[in-house]
Design a protein around this motif. Structure first.
Motif, PDB file in Angstrom:
ATOM      1  N   GLY C  54       0.816  -1.329   0.057  1.00 36.75           N
ATOM      2  CA  GLY C  54      -0.071   0.090  -0.086  1.00 36.75           C
ATOM      3  C   GLY C  54       0.752   1.221  -0.146  1.00 36.75           C
ATOM      4  N   LYS C  63       3.009  -7.663  10.909  1.00 34.67           N
ATOM      5  CA  LYS C  63       2.004  -6.667  11.193  1.00 34.67           C
ATOM      6  C   LYS C  63       0.756  -7.591  11.885  1.00 34.67           C
ATOM      7  CE  LYS C  63      -0.115  -3.622   8.159  1.00 34.67           C
ATOM      8  NZ  LYS C  63       0.047  -2.236   7.600  1.00 34.67           N
ATOM      9  N   ASN C  79      -7.398  -2.107   2.971  1.00 37.37           N
ATOM     10  CA  ASN C  79      -7.394  -0.586   2.407  1.00 37.37           C
ATOM     11  C   ASN C  79      -7.677  -0.754   0.887  1.00 37.37           C
ATOM     12  OD1 ASN C  79      -6.629   1.980   1.701  1.00 37.37           O
ATOM     13  ND2 ASN C  79      -5.076   1.897   3.079  1.00 37.37           N
ATOM     14  N   GLU C 172      -4.171   4.962   6.984  1.00 37.32           N
ATOM     15  CA  GLU C 172      -4.889   4.018   7.642  1.00 37.32           C
ATOM     16  C   GLU C 172      -5.630   4.393   9.073  1.00 37.32           C
ATOM     17  OE1 GLU C 172      -1.766   1.224   8.572  1.00 37.32           O
ATOM     18  OE2 GLU C 172      -0.916   2.387  10.210  1.00 37.32           O
ATOM     19  N   ASN C 206      -4.471  -3.841   5.742  1.00 35.84           N
ATOM     20  CA  ASN C 206      -3.633  -4.128   4.484  1.00 35.84           C
ATOM     21  C   ASN C 206      -4.220  -3.696   3.181  1.00 35.84           C
ATOM     22  OD1 ASN C 206      -2.419  -6.695   6.505  1.00 35.84           O
ATOM     23  ND2 ASN C 206      -0.994  -5.318   5.355  1.00 35.84           N
ATOM     24  N   ASN C 207      -3.380  -3.403   2.401  1.00 36.98           N
ATOM     25  CA  ASN C 207      -3.904  -2.944   0.849  1.00 36.98           C
ATOM     26  C   ASN C 207      -4.342  -4.378   0.334  1.00 36.98           C
ATOM     27  OD1 ASN C 207      -2.193  -3.024  -1.907  1.00 36.98           O
ATOM     28  ND2 ASN C 207      -3.146  -1.242  -1.434  1.00 36.98           N
ATOM     29  N   THR C 210      -1.772  -6.530  -1.047  1.00 36.38           N
ATOM     30  CA  THR C 210      -1.015  -7.362  -0.071  1.00 36.38           C
ATOM     31  C   THR C 210      -1.941  -8.403   0.252  1.00 36.38           C
ATOM     32  OG1 THR C 210      -0.543  -5.395   0.946  1.00 36.38           O
ATOM     33  CG2 THR C 210       0.101  -7.176   2.237  1.00 36.38           C
TER      34      THR C 210
HETATM   35  C1  LIG Z   1      -1.951  10.011   2.818  1.00 33.74           C
HETATM   36  C2  LIG Z   1      -1.831   8.572   2.538  1.00 33.74           C
HETATM   37  C3  LIG Z   1      -2.584   7.945   1.787  1.00 33.74           C
HETATM   38  C4  LIG Z   1      -2.393   6.657   1.547  1.00 33.74           C
HETATM   39  N1  LIG Z   1      -3.227   5.799   0.654  1.00 33.74           N
HETATM   40  C5  LIG Z   1      -3.245   4.531   0.535  1.00 33.74           C
HETATM   41  C6  LIG Z   1      -4.117   3.994  -0.254  1.00 33.74           C
HETATM   42  O1  LIG Z   1      -4.840   4.405  -1.005  1.00 33.74           O
HETATM   43  N2  LIG Z   1      -4.087   2.619  -0.356  1.00 33.74           N
HETATM   44  C7  LIG Z   1      -3.264   1.867   0.417  1.00 33.74           C
HETATM   45  O2  LIG Z   1      -3.389   0.590   0.480  1.00 33.74           O
HETATM   46  N3  LIG Z   1      -2.584   2.378   1.311  1.00 33.74           N
HETATM   47  C8  LIG Z   1      -2.523   3.850   1.594  1.00 33.74           C
HETATM   48  N4  LIG Z   1      -1.733   4.617   2.354  1.00 33.74           N
HETATM   49  C9  LIG Z   1      -1.025   3.500   3.111  1.00 33.74           C
HETATM   50  C10 LIG Z   1      -1.605   3.107   4.564  1.00 33.74           C
HETATM   51  O3  LIG Z   1      -1.635   4.137   5.294  1.00 33.74           O
HETATM   52  C11 LIG Z   1      -1.092   1.805   5.168  1.00 33.74           C
HETATM   53  O4  LIG Z   1      -0.004   1.776   5.326  1.00 33.74           O
HETATM   54  C12 LIG Z   1      -1.358   0.549   4.252  1.00 33.74           C
HETATM   55  O5  LIG Z   1      -2.715   0.560   3.994  1.00 33.74           O
HETATM   56  C13 LIG Z   1      -0.899  -0.677   4.915  1.00 33.74           C
HETATM   57  O6  LIG Z   1      -1.025  -1.574   4.299  1.00 33.74           O
HETATM   58  P1  LIG Z   1       0.098  -2.482   3.474  1.00 33.74           P
HETATM   59  O7  LIG Z   1       0.943  -2.782   4.768  1.00 33.74           O
HETATM   60  O8  LIG Z   1      -0.711  -3.716   3.035  1.00 33.74           O
HETATM   61  O9  LIG Z   1       0.639  -1.686   2.458  1.00 33.74           O
HETATM   62  C14 LIG Z   1      -1.632   5.592   2.498  1.00 33.74           C
HETATM   63  C15 LIG Z   1      -0.886   6.674   3.199  1.00 33.74           C
HETATM   64  C16 LIG Z   1      -0.957   7.793   3.358  1.00 33.74           C
HETATM   65  C17 LIG Z   1      -0.160   8.350   4.452  1.00 33.74           C
END
Ligand SMILES: Cc1cc2nc3c(=O)[nH]c(=O)nc-3n(C[C@H](O)[C@H](O)[C@H](O)COP(=O)(O)O)c2cc1C
Ligand code: SF4
Ligand code: FES
Lengths: 213, 848, 435
Positions: C54, C63, C79, C172, C206-207, C210
């Protein structure tokens, strides 16, 4: 909440932001949680909202789905629509206004029923997004049925420049498509069918993941 | 729920070893080492920190990013720096950012001189701005409500005001709209932010964005003085600080007292100070001129002589009533004069409510059975019985919400009228007006498992299932149970209440017990000072029992009593059965009153009116709900010829042949303390600025104890059945008060009569929201605007008491009653001869 | 076996139905996972070395392991907000193979001990929401969701929640507030969602990508999966390429592939006659890289070493027909528009930055303004409540640093054109009081 004036008027006074210059109307009563006895709610809307509320451990989570439903019914999040949601959810209209104004997809002013979001973010702007927006705006003219807005990245940069037309993603668009797009909407036709993202294959086929060494 | 215990930990800040309570946020912990960390959004009263303004960034060793000190709890061994270049750079940056759009209009800003933004810019800012773009300029100031002005240019979006509205008062009317740099503080669709506690946001705002419309441009911080005292507008007795300039109160601020108000004020407490300086204030003695029949100004000597003569003539046929801002001392002296000099036993302060057997009073007031106000916040379960705090004891509404919100207190609400606390309650129950006794008896039955629950519920028109659930909640929800009950329940239910408390074993348990909400700002103190027909000072038995207020009225009307002496009391407006009191006043041979404002009764019937002190001019003591003796202090000089009340009473007494031996206010306090055993040894110094609960002093052992066994709870009468006619329920709105009506800022809130009807009844009667109806009982009628409320139980209509016009007390007789409600204006109205003063109210009056 | 996992025959008609998905072996991983203990599933995730797709690249297994054990209400949130400019991989995946995500979520929830799960999908993805809703329905009918799934004792609900247009809801904690029905303002951390997330309960977020990878890890085994990719960047990754390339689109690559092979090989490079000026390797929030950096392998560590980040895996290519100032302004406007407004540096910093760039654009700026812009970015970085502020400050700083010459030239030309004349001496404006 889309960007309106590109240039900051140097010494210009007055608000560019709706609400900033507004006083309350002292003739109105305060706005607590609406009383169900005096706030009629269309039954199908009530049903939708109550179904949404039942889906979550905390009913408040249904605020966005409920506002979507009310906007679909009323065309925008009018004060009346917000009061109806507030009444069913037992929240104040103020709470829901705060939520509605936070999100780009909720309209807190009356708008045309045809939603055309034209992406003007980086990838699209590198391929003519802003010009496309101007073209669509011009094609739609003053038609009150249209709600043409510049929008942030819609997640379809592979078809840049693109637009979301009543939720259907179309692209890559040429300036000439603007007229067609507006005409299709006016005539009630499917919009630019050959350019709809939903019919597009993945770009991947040419790709070859390399073997691990 | 046990209160968290405090353990101290040691950490290092700017090279110094500091010890602070574990778990407090660094901002507060730093203060233990005399280090100030600047903040804007942090305000612990508002709940969990939000970390929005970023002003409090500090360096914590071991954490790479700067941390917000407002949200980082101190830990043992933590090493913190607030003075490093990195921290200073961050502080400078945040201030520069805040000032990017903040106008530099300090010279014309009301906050100037007491503005955190000014102070922090000076202390932590860089002193220059590199911003050359134009700042935002908007129309200002704008109205946010009739009380509050908003200047959006100045807002720094610290979240304080909206957090107050959402997380403290929970009215959720004030919100942030839009997002990002476009975010602004606003309301729904231009509705004003009008809510009982709205004024607190003025005090919370760290810049000049939210200002009091009543205070705007009245003074600058350098030409005002602050004077601490206590608000007497309701029994909550919140602690206040008067802002004084040139002997005028210009503003009221909260004076945070955890044991009383938790730092909040209601808008009545905040703005009704205007009544002190109102045009209508009486500032010289008035005596009725025998020729013109009018009240005319007189000298003190003459007025005292006339009053003394009238009282002398009344002698043992005199009755005295005290209420309002009467202090313990004044009440104490009053009852001495009446009992000792006039030899009359007839004194009362219970606002016309039924007399409660003295033994029962003693039992209910037993120190071991008293909960404290902070207990409401930490109890396992709180039962609110027969009162809606927002109307009866405003700031407790916030305290109860806080307990539910922050500490998971299980709240139960049992009232006849829907309560503002219902949405917060785990359980809310309704009973019919008139069913109080049956309801509490049913609760006793449910808690003790004896008695006929279903018959009692039937009599109360309550749901037996709900009562069982309530009993289960009280019994099994944890031992710390607090019952907040109202004096308005009357006398009959109290034995059963005592039995409930005994069954729940509340006696002697810290954190549990009963709290009574008295009627009248100092209701508890006046009773303890001996101002009641069946109780002398210290809840002792009087030599001779007197008549309670209601009987006094009847006796005056019938001629059995001849003279009425009123100390800050207005029985015609405030007590039940307005028409009886009107007859009593009219029939009395003499009426002597101490008052700050004139009212119709005094204008028409008073023999002598003494100009009374306002609460800002008084010294003396009052007693809070939980027995906290608090001190009123003189904030401003008395206007005109106003004299101290104790002095007037003493002067009268002398003329009546009794020397009270009181030459100063503190002497009156000393006499009172000597006469009330459980106050023994109490001094003004000990009371100090925070007050002291008498139950927590040694002398409390002199107080009467609760009875050992269960008491006889009596056979309850069933609530009346609505049989086409509706039950009448009444309540006293927070805004039904003369001080609201004469305060220009608050006037718009003055309570108007409205008939709260259930949708079912409204439909049956064929009336819509806002229509006019007449409510009739016997030959008395009240006109009201219909207010259809979904949660009003069918069969009952609720009307407000003590409104200036069309008060429900017109209809209230002795017993709970049925009234007939009719649409008004469509059919020929019911005969109105019975109406007070004979005049039929005009349409304007109904609509206004 | 195909060399692709997530995008293996992604365009196969009907893959969005459970029938086709299962015919191709779908839900076999779920069955397999449910035969293992949650700890074993978790071990596979740990072994796989899968890092979040993500943006932040946090190890997924780790995590999951942060969630407290024991019986309590725990939540899994997917997410699917995908609003990072340039990113559109989740969209294609959800639209074409929604069951892969659903299956991944059930397995992940099983490992985390979460019984309630949510997909937060951005409001603009209407088609994808419909597809997912249908897939969830099918999965429930098939007994993959609900009570006691396949007799494993694991129960799980899955609710699709549509957002309404706000980039910050991808962050998140902003997402959690939004999912709770509030304005999507990020929360203070700590507490982290793993301890106190949705409805105050432990929450795994999680994204989409992911989670969609999880079934493949179970199928292959964690250690086997870890062999894909390079050190510290295991597995395959969906790359969204857009901007000035000839074949924009989504590509699945094995991490560690040479960046040039992606940009030129897969996406065809810029239009003939054009040169690449700079590129964003991981969405608009990543500091820009120059054409020389195309020689770097595309993986988490290499991008970080180059001073940027792999982020969401969205490569935006900008060619020499574009002015860096225009891109900077578009970028800054986006972040100003999307700042939630809660914290000062982000709200005011983004707003001020746009105003300064607009002044440059209008020819009313001097090179000194570049220093102020750079300094304002420094003032934002690290001082905000969440990293949205940094997400503007990082790429902008990199642009000003790497293309200062072009900025200065632009300033001069615009000044001349706008007739602002000679550059004045810089004069900071003193404000009242402090010194
Ligand atoms: C401003 C901002 C926007 C974000 N947008 C997304 C998003 O659209 N999709 C996403 O999966 N993660 C996004 N993230 C990251 C998430 O905060 C988070 O780290 C993520 O969803 C964790 O999933 P992962 O560990 O599977 O990557 C964003 C973070 C920030 C700071
Ligand atoms: S009005 Fe005042 S209290 Fe409210 S957000 Fe603005 S600065 Fe804060
Ligand atoms: S930049 Fe336009 S869809 Fe992404």
């Amino acid at each position: 909440m889309s960007e309106q004036s590109p240039a900051v008027a140097r010494y210009g006074h007055g608000s560019r932001i709706p609400g900033w210059d507004d006083s309350v109307d002292l003739g109105k009563d305060p706005a607590p949680v609406p009383d169900p006895a005096t706030t009629p709610v269309p039954p199908q809307l009530r049903e939708q909202i109550e179904a949404a509320m039942a889906k979550y451990p905390n009913f408040r989570s249904a605020a966005i789905p409920a506002l979507h439903a009310a906007q679909d019914l009323h065309g925008w999040c009018s004060p009346e629509a917000i009061e109806q949601v507030a009444c069913v959810m037992r929240l104040t209209p103020g709470y829901l206004t705060a939520v509605a104004t936070f999100y780009d997809m909720f309209e807190t002013e009356p708008v045309g029923r045809h939603r055309v979001y034209v992406c003007t973010n980086i990838s699209c702007s590198l391929r003519g997004g802003p010009e496309l927006l101007a073209a669509v705006q011009q094609a739609a003219g003053e038609d009150p049925d249209f709600n043409v807005r510049g929008f942030e990245c819609l997640g379809a940069c592979d078809i840049a420049p693109m637009a979301s037309v009543n939720g259907e993603f179309v692209g890559p668009l040429e300036l000439a498509d603007a007229e067609q797009l507006v005409a299709d909407l006016r005539e009630g036709r499917e919009v630019l069918p050959e350019k709809q993202l939903s019919r597009r294959a993945c770009a991947d086929p040419g790709a070859k993941a390399q073997a691990h060494e | 729920m046990p209160r968290p215990e405090r353990r101290f930990v040691t950490f290092s800040i700017d090279g110094r070893e500091v010890s602070a309570p574990e778990g407090v946020m660094l901002v507060d912990g730093a203060k233990y080492g005399d280090v100030e960390i600047p903040v804007f959004c942090y305000e612990p009263k508002l709940g969990a920190p939000v970390g929005a303004c970023r002003m409090c960034l500090v360096e914590v060793e071991g954490i790479p990013k700067l941390q917000t000190a407002c949200s980082t709890p101190v830990k043992d061994g933590m090493v913190v720096h607030t003075q490093t270049d990195r921290v200073r750079e961050a502080q400078n940056s945040v201030i520069e950012f805040l000032l990017v759009n903040h106008p530099l209009d300090c010279p014309v800003c009301d906050k100037g001189g007491e503005c955190p933004l000014q102070d922090i810019t000076f202390g932590w800012g860089r002193g220059i701005s590199r911003m050359v773009e134009p700042k935002r300029h908007f129309k200002k100031p704008l109205e946010l409500s009739p009380l509050i002005a908003i200047d959006r240019e100045r807002c720094i979006l610290c979240y304080r005001c909206v957090r107050f509205s959402q997380e403290v008062s929970e009215d959720y009317q004030l919100v942030l709209n839009e997002r990002g740099a476009s975010t602004y503080v606003g309301t729904f669709d231009g509705h004003p932010y009008v809510a009982p506690f709205s004024g607190n946001i003025i005090e919370l705002c760290p810049v000049g964005a939210l200002t009091s419309r009543a205070y705007r441009f009245r003074a600058r911080p350098w030409d005002i003085e602050g004077a601490g005292s206590v608000c007497t507008h309701c029994p909550a007795q919140c602690n206040v600080e008067f802002t004084v300039r040139d002997e005028r109160v210009l503003r009221v601020l909260a004076r945070d007292n955890e044991g009383v108000d938790d730092g909040w004020l209601c808008d009545k407490g905040r703005f009704a100070y205007q009544a002190i300086h109102s045009e209508e204030r009486i500032t010289e003695p008035l005596v009725r001129d025998s020729e013109s029949g009018e009240l005319v100004p007189a000298t003190w000597e003459y007025a005292l002589d006339v009053a003394a003569a009238a009282l002398q003539a009344g002698g043992s046929k005199t009755a005295a009533l005290a209420g309002g801002t009467t202090t313990n001392e004044e009440g104490f002296l009053l009852q001495r004069v009446v009992r000792e000099a006039l030899k009359s036993p007839h004194v009362d302060s219970r606002a016309g409510l039924p007399q409660v057997d003295l033994g029962l009073q003693q039992a209910l007031a037993a120190p071991g059975l008293q909960a404290t106000i902070p207990d409401l916040e930490f109890a396992h379960t709180v039962l609110v019985l027969g009162t809606d705090p927002i109307d009866d004891v405003a700031s407790l509404d916030l305290r109860i919400r806080k307990g539910v919100r922050r500490n998971g207190v299980k709240l139960a609400v049992a009232t006849s009228r829907p309560s503002a606390l219902d949405p917060n309650a785990k359980l809310w129950l309704r009973y019919a007006p008139g069913g109080e006794h049956a309801f509490v008896a049913a609760l006793e039955a449910a808690v003790t498992g004896s008695g006929d629950l279903s018959a009692l519920c039937d009599a109360a028109d309550a749901d037996p299932k709900a009562l069982e659930a309530l009993a289960a909640l009280l019994k099994d929800g944890g031992e710390d149970v607090v019952i907040l009950w109202s004096q308005r329940l009357g006398a009959a239910p109290l034995p059963a209440l005592l039995n409930v408390a005994a069954a729940l074993r509340l006696e002697g348990r810290d954190g549990a017990g009963l709290i009574e909400v008295p009627v009248g700002g100092n209701g508890r103190g006046l009773r303890e000072a001996g101002v009641q027909s069946n109780g002398g000072p210290g809840l002792s038995a009087p030599k001779a029992p007197g008549k309670p207020a209601r009987e006094i009225a009847a006796a005056l009307a019938s001629g059995d009593l001849s003279t009425l002496w009123l100390l800050h009391a207005d029985p015609v407006r405030d007590y039940a059965d307005r028409r009886l009191w009107e007859r009593a006043a009219a029939n009395a041979d003499a009426l002597v009153a101490h008052a700050t404002l004139l009212n119709d009764t005094l204008r028409e019937h008073a023999t002598v009116v003494f100009p009374a002190e306002s609460y800002a001019e008084k010294e003396g003591t009052i007693v809070n709900l939980d027995g906290r003796v608090q001190r009123l202090r003189v904030a401003i000089g008395r206007p005109g010829a106003v004299r101290a009340e104790w002095q007037v009473i003493a002067d009268l007494s002398k003329r009546l042949g009794l020397d009270l031996g009181v030459l100063t206010g503190p002497m009156a306090t000393r006499q009172l303390v000597e006469a009330v055993p459980f106050y023994a040894g109490l001094t003004l110094k000990e009371i100090g600025g925070r007050g002291v609960r008498w139950q927590e002093r040694e002398a409390a052992s002199a107080a009467p104890a609760a009875p050992a066994g269960p008491v006889e709870s009596g056979e309850p009468l069933p609530a009346p059945r609505p049989n086409g006619a509706l039950r009448l329920g009444t309540y006293r709105p927070i805004w039904a008060a003369p001080e609201v009506e004469v305060s220009p800022a608050l006037k718009f809130l003055a309570a108007k009569q409205q008939a709260e009807l259930s949708p079912v009844d409204a439909e049956r009667l064929g009336v819509d929201n806002g229509a006019k109806v007449s409510v009739t009982a016997g030959d008395a009628t009240v006109l009201a605007k219909v207010f259809v409320r979904g949660n009003v139980p069918a069969g009952t209509v609720f009307l407000a008491e003590a409104t200036a016009e069309q008060s429900a007390t017109e209809l209230l007789g002795e017993a709970p009653q049925l009234v007939s409600v009719e649409p008004y204006g469509q059919r020929p109205p019911v005969p109105l001869e019975g109406l007070a003063r004979g005049a039929r109210p005009s349409d304007d009056e109904v609509n206004s | 076996m195909s060399d692709k996992l997530l995008f293996d025959r992604i365009d196969e008609p009907g893959l969005d139905t459970i029938e086709v998905y299962m015919r191709r072996g779908g839900y076999e991983s779920l069955k397999r996972a449910l035969r293992m203990t949650p700890e074993e599933v978790l071990q596979n995730l740990l072994d796989s070395g899968l890092r979040g797709r993500g943006g932040a690249g946090f190890a997924m297994g780790k995590k999951v392991s942060f969630l407290p054990r024991g019986a309590m209400d725990k939540y899994l949130v997917c997410n699917a907000d995908e609003s990072e400019p340039g990113t559109f991989k989740d969209r294609e995946l959800m639209q074409k193979s929604p069951h892969m995500l659903v299956e991944g979520m059930i397995i992940a929830a099983y490992a985390a001990g979460a019984n309630r799960s949510f997909i937060y999908i951005r409001g603009e993805y209407e088609l994808q929401a419909m597809k997912l809703e249908a897939a969830i329905h099918e999965a429930r009918e098939a007994g993959f969701l609900g009570e006691d799934i396949l007799g494993s004792g694991h129960s799980q609900t899955l609710v699709l929640h549509r957002g309404a247009g706000a980039y910050i809801c991808g962050e998140e904690t902003g997402l959690l507030d939004s999912l709770e029905g509030k304005r999507g303002n990020p929360r203070l951390k700590p507490p982290f969602p793993a301890n106190q997330g949705l409805y105050q309960g432990p929450t795994l977020i999680n994204n989409v990508e992911t989670l969609a990878t999880v079934p493949h890890i179970i199928k292959m085994g964690g250690t086997e999966y870890a062999k894909l990719g390079v050190d510290n960047s295991a597995g395959t990754k969906l790359i969204s390429i857009s901007g000035n390339v000839q074949r924009p689109g989504n590509y699945e690559i094995e991490l560690g592939m040479k960046s040039r092979d992606i940009v030129y090989g897969l996406a065809g490079g810029p239009e003939p006659g054009r040169e690449i000026k700079f590129w964003f390797p991981g969405g608009s929030s990543s500091p820009v890289l120059t054409p020389e950096d195309l020689e770097l392998p595309y993986d988490f560590d290499s991008m970080a070493k180059a001073g940027s980040m792999l982020g969401s895996g969205a490569i935006i290519v900008v060619d020499d027909s574009n002015s860096v100032v225009d891109v900077a302004l578009t970028l800054a406007k986006f972040y100003r528009h999307e700042s939630c407004g809660k914290c000062t540096p982000c709200r005011e910093g983004t707003n001020w930055t746009v105003k300064m760039l607009q002044r440059i654009h209008e020819g009313d700026a001097t090179p000194m303004d570049l220093d102020i812009i750079a300094s304002v970015q420094d003032q934002i970085m690290g001082n905000c409540l969440c990293v949205l502020g940094d997400a503007m400050a990082m790429p902008l700083s990199s642009m000003v640093a790497k293309f200062r010459g072009e900025f200065e030239q632009y300033i001069e030309e615009k000044r001349a054109a706008a007739g602002f004349g000679e550059m004045p001496e810089p004069s900071p404006i003193a404000i009242a009081g402090a010194a």
